[in-house]
Write a protein that holds these residues in place. Structure first.
Motif, PDB file in Angstrom:
ATOM      1  N   ASP A 279      31.974  18.842  34.957  1.00 56.19           N
ATOM      2  CA  ASP A 279      31.414  18.058  34.057  1.00 56.19           C
ATOM      3  C   ASP A 279      32.604  17.448  33.038  1.00 56.19           C
ATOM      4  O   ASP A 279      32.727  16.382  32.775  1.00 56.19           O
ATOM      5  N   GLU A 280      33.520  18.629  32.340  1.00 61.48           N
ATOM      6  CA  GLU A 280      34.645  18.341  31.788  1.00 61.48           C
ATOM      7  C   GLU A 280      35.543  17.753  32.220  1.00 61.48           C
ATOM      8  O   GLU A 280      36.303  16.569  31.632  1.00 61.48           O
ATOM      9  N   LEU A 281      36.024  17.996  33.387  1.00 62.16           N
ATOM     10  CA  LEU A 281      37.061  17.264  34.379  1.00 62.16           C
ATOM     11  C   LEU A 281      36.695  15.862  34.433  1.00 62.16           C
ATOM     12  O   LEU A 281      37.742  14.859  34.342  1.00 62.16           O
ATOM     13  N   GLY A 282      35.503  15.525  34.846  1.00 62.27           N
ATOM     14  CA  GLY A 282      34.997  14.099  35.054  1.00 62.27           C
ATOM     15  C   GLY A 282      36.064  13.501  36.161  1.00 62.27           C
ATOM     16  O   GLY A 282      35.904  12.152  36.291  1.00 62.27           O
ATOM     17  N   LEU A 283      36.254  14.043  37.280  1.00 61.08           N
ATOM     18  CA  LEU A 283      36.887  13.480  38.178  1.00 61.08           C
ATOM     19  C   LEU A 283      36.000  13.108  39.438  1.00 61.08           C
ATOM     20  O   LEU A 283      35.212  13.506  39.607  1.00 61.08           O
ATOM     21  N   ASP A 284      36.704  11.787  40.033  1.00 65.64           N
ATOM     22  CA  ASP A 284      35.824  11.290  41.230  1.00 65.64           C
ATOM     23  C   ASP A 284      36.611  11.628  42.643  1.00 65.64           C
ATOM     24  O   ASP A 284      36.000  11.205  43.544  1.00 65.64           O
ATOM     25  N   ARG A 285      37.708  12.154  42.576  1.00 67.30           N
ATOM     26  CA  ARG A 285      38.470  12.836  43.871  1.00 67.30           C
ATOM     27  C   ARG A 285      39.206  14.028  43.753  1.00 67.30           C
ATOM     28  O   ARG A 285      39.833  14.252  42.515  1.00 67.30           O
ATOM     29  N   VAL A 286      38.797  14.764  44.619  1.00 66.62           N
ATOM     30  CA  VAL A 286      39.541  16.214  44.610  1.00 66.62           C
ATOM     31  C   VAL A 286      39.945  16.692  45.798  1.00 66.62           C
ATOM     32  O   VAL A 286      39.545  16.151  46.914  1.00 66.62           O
ATOM     33  N   ASP A 287      40.751  17.732  45.879  1.00 64.15           N
ATOM     34  CA  ASP A 287      41.078  18.488  46.968  1.00 64.15           C
ATOM     35  C   ASP A 287      40.307  19.876  46.903  1.00 64.15           C
ATOM     36  O   ASP A 287      40.383  20.520  45.868  1.00 64.15           O
ATOM     37  N   ILE A 288      39.752  20.327  47.983  1.00 62.63           N
ATOM     38  CA  ILE A 288      39.001  21.548  48.149  1.00 62.63           C
ATOM     39  C   ILE A 288      39.919  22.462  48.945  1.00 62.63           C
ATOM     40  O   ILE A 288      40.237  22.149  50.070  1.00 62.63           O
ATOM     41  N   GLY A 289      40.133  23.549  48.519  1.00 60.94           N
ATOM     42  CA  GLY A 289      40.856  24.591  49.267  1.00 60.94           C
ATOM     43  C   GLY A 289      39.615  25.640  49.946  1.00 60.94           C
ATOM     44  O   GLY A 289      38.752  26.146  49.329  1.00 60.94           O
ATOM     45  N   MET A 290      39.791  25.797  51.228  1.00 58.47           N
ATOM     46  CA  MET A 290      38.914  26.679  51.987  1.00 58.47           C
ATOM     47  C   MET A 290      39.745  27.582  52.759  1.00 58.47           C
ATOM     48  O   MET A 290      40.363  27.107  53.593  1.00 58.47           O
ATOM     49  N   ARG A 291      39.589  28.723  52.610  1.00 56.96           N
ATOM     50  CA  ARG A 291      40.157  29.731  53.357  1.00 56.96           C
ATOM     51  C   ARG A 291      39.493  30.008  54.803  1.00 56.96           C
ATOM     52  O   ARG A 291      38.413  29.676  54.902  1.00 56.96           O
ATOM     53  N   PRO A 292      40.549  29.985  55.755  1.00 57.76           N
ATOM     54  CA  PRO A 292      39.722  30.019  57.297  1.00 57.76           C
ATOM     55  C   PRO A 292      38.880  31.181  57.251  1.00 57.76           C
ATOM     56  O   PRO A 292      37.635  30.649  58.494  1.00 57.76           O
ATOM     57  N   GLN A 293      38.696  32.055  56.769  1.00 58.93           N
ATOM     58  CA  GLN A 293      37.448  33.166  57.025  1.00 58.93           C
ATOM     59  C   GLN A 293      36.281  32.691  56.245  1.00 58.93           C
ATOM     60  O   GLN A 293      35.207  33.122  56.599  1.00 58.93           O
ATOM     61  N   ASN A 294      36.164  31.432  55.575  1.00 61.27           N
ATOM     62  CA  ASN A 294      35.026  30.855  54.795  1.00 61.27           C
ATOM     63  C   ASN A 294      34.357  29.721  55.612  1.00 61.27           C
ATOM     64  O   ASN A 294      33.916  29.035  55.051  1.00 61.27           O
ATOM     65  N   LEU A 295      34.968  29.515  56.795  1.00 56.15           N
ATOM     66  CA  LEU A 295      34.322  28.437  57.632  1.00 56.15           C
ATOM     67  C   LEU A 295      33.815  29.152  58.844  1.00 56.15           C
ATOM     68  O   LEU A 295      34.196  30.286  59.300  1.00 56.15           O
ATOM     69  N   THR A 296      32.564  28.513  59.291  1.00 55.30           N
ATOM     70  CA  THR A 296      31.875  29.153  60.371  1.00 55.30           C
ATOM     71  C   THR A 296      31.822  27.946  61.342  1.00 55.30           C
ATOM     72  O   THR A 296      31.970  26.936  61.159  1.00 55.30           O
ATOM     73  N   TYR A 297      31.674  28.075  62.723  1.00 55.83           N
ATOM     74  CA  TYR A 297      31.562  27.372  63.712  1.00 55.83           C
ATOM     75  C   TYR A 297      30.631  28.016  64.815  1.00 55.83           C
ATOM     76  O   TYR A 297      29.880  28.963  64.809  1.00 55.83           O
ATOM     77  N   SER A 298      30.129  26.705  65.625  1.00 62.21           N
ATOM     78  CA  SER A 298      29.475  26.936  66.793  1.00 62.21           C
ATOM     79  C   SER A 298      29.695  26.177  67.944  1.00 62.21           C
ATOM     80  O   SER A 298      30.382  25.266  67.687  1.00 62.21           O
ATOM     81  N   PHE A 299      29.639  26.394  69.102  1.00 60.93           N
ATOM     82  CA  PHE A 299      29.778  25.473  70.212  1.00 60.93           C
ATOM     83  C   PHE A 299      28.632  24.945  70.701  1.00 60.93           C
ATOM     84  O   PHE A 299      28.752  24.278  71.560  1.00 60.93           O
ATOM     85  N   GLU A 300      27.613  25.150  70.111  1.00 67.16           N
ATOM     86  CA  GLU A 300      26.306  24.451  70.303  1.00 67.16           C
ATOM     87  C   GLU A 300      26.037  23.715  68.895  1.00 67.16           C
ATOM     88  O   GLU A 300      26.322  24.111  67.766  1.00 67.16           O
ATOM     89  N   PRO A 301      25.359  22.465  69.157  1.00 65.45           N
ATOM     90  CA  PRO A 301      25.091  21.618  67.743  1.00 65.45           C
ATOM     91  C   PRO A 301      24.114  22.499  66.921  1.00 65.45           C
ATOM     92  O   PRO A 301      23.350  23.095  67.210  1.00 65.45           O
ATOM     93  N   LYS A 302      24.433  22.292  65.548  1.00 61.79           N
ATOM     94  CA  LYS A 302      23.465  22.907  64.647  1.00 61.79           C
ATOM     95  C   LYS A 302      23.273  22.230  63.385  1.00 61.79           C
ATOM     96  O   LYS A 302      24.415  21.399  62.949  1.00 61.79           O
ATOM     97  N   GLU A 303      22.264  22.342  62.682  1.00 63.87           N
ATOM     98  CA  GLU A 303      21.672  21.520  61.630  1.00 63.87           C
ATOM     99  C   GLU A 303      22.741  21.899  60.405  1.00 63.87           C
ATOM    100  O   GLU A 303      23.173  22.654  60.264  1.00 63.87           O
ATOM    101  N   GLY A 304      23.578  20.671  60.062  1.00 67.67           N
ATOM    102  CA  GLY A 304      24.365  20.688  58.843  1.00 67.67           C
ATOM    103  C   GLY A 304      25.887  20.745  59.046  1.00 67.67           C
ATOM    104  O   GLY A 304      26.633  20.726  58.539  1.00 67.67           O
ATOM    105  N   TYR A 305      25.872  21.135  60.364  1.00 69.26           N
ATOM    106  CA  TYR A 305      27.389  21.452  61.034  1.00 69.26           C
ATOM    107  C   TYR A 305      27.974  20.061  61.284  1.00 69.26           C
ATOM    108  O   TYR A 305      27.403  19.161  61.832  1.00 69.26           O
ATOM    109  N   MET A 306      29.381  19.673  61.168  1.00 71.97           N
ATOM    110  CA  MET A 306      30.108  18.718  61.592  1.00 71.97           C
ATOM    111  C   MET A 306      30.596  18.637  63.005  1.00 71.97           C
ATOM    112  O   MET A 306      31.417  19.846  63.326  1.00 71.97           O
ATOM    113  N   LYS A 307      30.687  17.663  63.713  1.00 75.07           N
ATOM    114  CA  LYS A 307      31.124  17.899  65.067  1.00 75.07           C
ATOM    115  C   LYS A 307      32.494  17.678  65.044  1.00 75.07           C
ATOM    116  O   LYS A 307      33.301  16.524  64.470  1.00 75.07           O
ATOM    117  N   CYS A 308      33.378  18.318  65.743  1.00 70.74           N
ATOM    118  CA  CYS A 308      34.806  18.450  65.886  1.00 70.74           C
ATOM    119  C   CYS A 308      35.257  18.611  67.198  1.00 70.74           C
ATOM    120  O   CYS A 308      34.302  18.908  68.155  1.00 70.74           O
TER     121      CYS A 308
END
Length: 385
Positions: A279-308
């Motif tokens: 709220d204080e920053l009021g930015l409309d564009r940011v970069d998000i940093g995600m460590r590799p261990q904080n991403l999950t994956y599946s080889f089958e479609p799952k709700e909420g998961y994005m296809k890559c």
């Protein structure tokens, strides 16, 4: 031992500025690590502390006393070089004895023998004392170079990537031994490395150096969990952190993050401190940093998961890394177990645990905030204490 202070130290080689206003305060008996990419200025800092090179500007102090005009021989430092620097015509014993036979630090032979025996046994190289350097492996040479520094009791030990030429197994064991040695001797130690694992495992505190400047100083955990910018975030981690650009907006009581690459929208989990900061920053564009261990994956479609699609699968010891292509050049790194059957370009579905996200300014790449920031700050303060 000594407290080492550098105040606005600048060192130039011709038109090249190797150090640009470097200020550091290294505590007495601290194991202090200089970490950064090749050519950042780490070795130049060591050389200035040792007196091998003199800065054009700034002050170097040992225990509050200015040492700029004190020559290298009288600064009472012991340095371990990356290339060992052993006398080829001398035995291991005589190499280790050489500092204690010098005019400046001369001791009697009985003391020398006792000290060398003590250090050689501690470093598990007592059986090497009669050999010449040509009869030693690289790992043994490195132990001798370190032993030669340890037989003295200088004000500060300076180590310039001493484990760089060792094989992985020996490097790991020497890391453990180095920390134990430093604890036993109660030394002030300044250690240069470009290896993330060495920096994290050895340093009481770490200084991130880049292009001759100090970027950030802190404990390993503080720098890993709260890097001051995207450069440090990418440096501190193996595999490297994922930096994901997107739009951020508030819809009702919830902040939403939309990936720039493919337009996928996420709700940011609510946390009072984080939302207040956004709220204080009021930015409309940011970069998000995600460590590799904080991403999950599946080889089958799952709700909420994005296809890559799978870009690469690399096994690195006890784990593997999957790199997934999203869109528009965005790639995401994830930790995976060894032994998976993965085909390049096959579909993979990825989700992000956004409650572990760090937020950076998309324009300046400076750190803004993260989830559980207060807890990380409290931990850092506890470690400093």
């Amino acid at each position: 031992m000594s407290r080492i202070q550098l105040e606005n130290v600048t060192k130039k080689f011709g038109k090249v500025t190797a150090l640009d206003g470097v200020s550091l305060d290294i505590k007495d008996k601290e194991f202090f690590v200089l970490f950064g990419p090749a050519g950042a200025g780490k070795t130049t800092i060591l050389n200035c502390i040792a007196g091998i090179q003199l800065p054009e500007e700034g002050v170097i102090k040992f225990d509050g006393k200015v040492e700029n005009l004190t020559d290298a021989a009288h600064r009472d430092t012991a340095m371990v070089f990356e290339n060992y620097a052993l006398y080829p015509q001398m035995t291991v014993y005589d190499n280790m004895a050489s500092p204690l036979r010098s005019k400046l630090y001369k001791r009697d032979e009985e003391y020398i023998k006792k000290k060398i025996t003590e250090v050689a046994e501690m470093m598990k190289m007592d059986y090497l004392l009669e050999r010449l350097p040509s009869q030693l492996s690289n790992g043994q040479k490195q132990r001798v170079a370190m032993g030669r520094a340890l037989v003295r009791s200088p004000r500060v030990y300076l180590m310039d990537e001493p484990l760089a030429h060792l094989d992985a197994k020996l490097r790991n064991s020497m890391r453990t031994e180095l920390k134990e040695i430093q604890a036993n001797f109660g030394t002030t130690s300044v250690y240069v490395t470009h290896d993330f694992m060495e920096a994290m495992s050895l340093g009481d505190r770490i200084a991130i150096i880049n292009e001759g400047k100090v970027v950030q100083v802190g404990t390993g955990d503080e720098i890993y969990y709260m890097p001051c910018n995207e450069f440090v975030a990418e440096l501190m981690g193996d595999p490297e952190i994922n930096i994901i650009t997107g739009a951020i907006k508030k819809a009702g009581d919830t902040y939403k993050f939309t990936l720039e690459a493919n337009g996928k929208e996420y709700d940011l989990p609510h946390e009072d401190d984080l939302y207040a900061k956004l709220d204080e920053l009021g930015l409309d564009r940011v970069d998000i940093g995600m460590r590799p261990q904080n991403l999950t994956y599946s080889f089958e479609p799952k709700e909420g998961y994005m296809k890559c699609s799978v870009y690469s699968y690399e096994s690195i010891g006890n784990k593997a890394v999957i790199v997934a292509d999203v869109e528009d050049g965005l790639q995401l790194r994830m930790i995976a177990p060894n032994g998976l059957t993965v085909k390049i370009d096959q579909d993979i579905y990825v989700d992000m645990k956004l409650d572990h996200a760090m937020f950076f300014d998309a324009e300046t790449q400076e750190y803004l905030t993260r989830y559980r920031e207060a807890a990380v700050k409290a931990l850092a303060a506890e470690q400093e204490g």
